[in-house]
Structure formats: structure tokens, C-alpha cells
Design a protein around this motif. Structure first.
Motif, PDB file in Angstrom:
ATOM      1  N   LEU A 202       0.835  -1.201   0.000  1.00 31.55           N
ATOM      2  CA  LEU A 202       0.000   0.000   0.000  1.00 31.55           C
ATOM      3  C   LEU A 202       0.871   1.253   0.000  1.00 31.55           C
ATOM      4  CD1 LEU A 202      -2.761   1.210   0.018  1.00 31.55           C
ATOM      5  CD2 LEU A 202      -2.975   0.700   2.441  1.00 31.55           C
TER       6      LEU A 202
ATOM      7  N   GLN B 215       1.843   2.161  -3.386  1.00 31.45           N
ATOM      8  CA  GLN B 215       0.789   2.793  -4.190  1.00 31.45           C
ATOM      9  C   GLN B 215       0.577   4.256  -3.809  1.00 31.45           C
ATOM     10  OE1 GLN B 215      -2.845   0.597  -4.887  1.00 31.45           O
ATOM     11  NE2 GLN B 215      -1.856  -1.345  -4.457  1.00 31.45           N
TER      12      GLN B 215
ATOM     13  N   LEU C  65      -8.755   2.233  -6.238  1.00 30.45           N
ATOM     14  CA  LEU C  65      -7.923   2.995  -5.319  1.00 30.45           C
ATOM     15  C   LEU C  65      -7.554   4.362  -5.903  1.00 30.45           C
ATOM     16  CD1 LEU C  65      -6.920   2.450  -2.500  1.00 30.45           C
ATOM     17  CD2 LEU C  65      -4.760   1.676  -3.445  1.00 30.45           C
TER      18      LEU C  65
ATOM     19  N   PHE D 254      -8.280  -0.827  -0.417  1.00 31.44           N
ATOM     20  CA  PHE D 254      -7.149  -1.680  -0.783  1.00 31.44           C
ATOM     21  C   PHE D 254      -7.441  -3.134  -0.388  1.00 31.44           C
ATOM     22  CE2 PHE D 254      -3.168  -3.547   0.975  1.00 31.44           C
ATOM     23  CZ  PHE D 254      -2.462  -3.701  -0.202  1.00 31.44           C
TER      24      PHE D 254
ATOM     25  N   ARG E  49      -7.842  -6.435  -2.787  1.00 35.07           N
ATOM     26  CA  ARG E  49      -7.043  -7.640  -2.580  1.00 35.07           C
ATOM     27  C   ARG E  49      -7.942  -8.864  -2.421  1.00 35.07           C
ATOM     28  NH1 ARG E  49      -1.604  -7.811  -1.057  1.00 35.07           N
ATOM     29  NH2 ARG E  49      -2.099  -9.998  -0.851  1.00 35.07           N
TER      30      ARG E  49
END
Length: 207
Positions: free
Chosen positions: A11, A14, A76, A141, A145
């Protein structure tokens, strides 16, 4: 057996670049300080979720919330745009309510979590604002996933449990904050009993 990167690392990767710069602008802090604070806040959020999902019911509740709230939600990138692009203090139309999500993640420990993070990172009162920005990002997130990995509730609980163990092993700022938060509370449940009375409101924002 592949050992995937930690959720925190994934994360964090990102959020590099524009998202971190936008967070710094909103908080009025330097990019370096913001990155350090996010690096402590993500393990705190994901580790607490791991503790909450350690019980089957906690994992089921979280799984249900992610499933309901993520369906049709922004990816996201879109979420970051709606959360950070507006610049105003009030979240725009469909932006999730970070404060409400935080309340469900930390329960009665929310103020303690914010104060600990603020003290440890030098953010002070801005720590709560940072956590409010990050809470919907973390949930989105996880939902992505879960969707891409075809996870069920026990799989989600397992992944988050591994992440919590990793955070506490690695220590550092995030691990220390998580440890002190969880130690406050003998039963280890961080007030998630009513996660998801909100149902679809958790990520979707009420319409």
C-alpha cells in the motif's frame, strides 16, 4: 510457496508520489514527515484490523463490510482522487467517511491511537486527520485484494493476522504504537463488536 510483500509495503508503494504530496499539502507538513507518519499509521491500521479479524466473527463482519461497500465503489486511484483532490475539509459526494470507519476500526481506542501517532510522528493534532484520510484507502485496498485473490472471510482473517504478526515483529514506530494500543486492553478486541451495524455506510458514504 510465495511470500507476498507485506500489505503495508504494498500500500505504501501505491501512495508514493502524488498521493503523499497531496496528503502533505492537506496536513501542512513536509513530504518527508508525511511519509514517515503514513509509514507508522498504515501498520497501526492494518495491525488493528488483524487483531479485530482474529476472531471468526470479526473476520466475517469485516469481510461482509468489504464485500458490500466495495461493490461498485471507486478503485484505489479514483478513491485517492475523491479524497485528496477536493482539497476542502468536507469530503465530496461519494467520498467515504473516514471518521466513521476509524471509529469502527479502533472503537474506544480511537483517541489513544490518534494521540499516540501524533506524539510519535510529531504530527500532533493532525494525526487524526491523517488516519481519516488513510482509513477508507486501507479498506478499499483490502477489498481489492480480497476480490482479486478470491478470498473468503477466513482467508481475509489469515492475511490480516499474518500482517499483524509481521508489524509486531518488525517493531519500529508502527509496531510500537500497535503494541501499546493492544496492550491497553486485556481481551485484545479493539472495540470492533459493532463493526458494520453501519452496513453499506462503511465505505460507500450514505446517500
Amino acid at each position: 510457496m510465495n511470500s507476498p510483500a507485506s500489505l503495508v509495503d504494498e500500500l505504501m508503494a501505491q501512495l508514493q508520489g502524488a498521493p503523499l504530496q497531496q496528503m502533505a499539502q492537506q496536513l501542512g507538513t513536509s513530504p518527508e514527515q508525511t511519509e514517515g507518519a503514513v509509514g507508522a499509521a498504515l501498520p497501526l491500521l492494518l495491525g488493528t484490523l488483524g487483531r479485530n479479524a482474529a476472531q471468526p466473527q470479526g473476520a466475517m463482519d469485516l469481510f461482509g463490510a468489504l464485500q458490500r461497500d466495495h461493490s461498485g465503489g471507486p478503485d484505489l486511484g479514483g478513491l485517492l482522487g475523491s479524497l485528496l483532490g477536493g482539497g476542502g475539509s468536507s469530503a465530496g459526494g461519494g467520498a467515504p467517511d473516514g471518521a466513521a470507519i476509524l471509529g469502527h476500526i479502533f472503537g474506544g481506542n480511537q483517541q489513544r491511537a490518534e494521540a499516540g501517532l501524533g506524539q510519535a510522528t510529531g504530527l500532533g493534532a493532525n494525526a487524526g486527520q491523517l488516519l481519516q484520510m488513510l482509513a477508507p484507502i486501507v479498506m478499499s485496498f483490502l477489498a481489492q485484494r480480497m476480490g482479486s485473490g478470491g478470498m473468503d472471510a477466513s482467508g481475509l482473517g489469515q492475511v490480516l493476522g499474518q500482517e499483524q504478526a509481521r508489524v509486531q515483529q518488525q517493531g519500529g514506530l508502527g509496531g510500537g504504537l500497535l503494541g501499546s494500543l493492544l496492550d491497553q486492553d486485556g481481551d485484545g478486541q479493539v472495540g470492533l463488536g459493532d463493526l458494520l451495524k453501519m452496513g453499506g455506510g462503511l465505505l460507500g458514504g450514505r446517500r
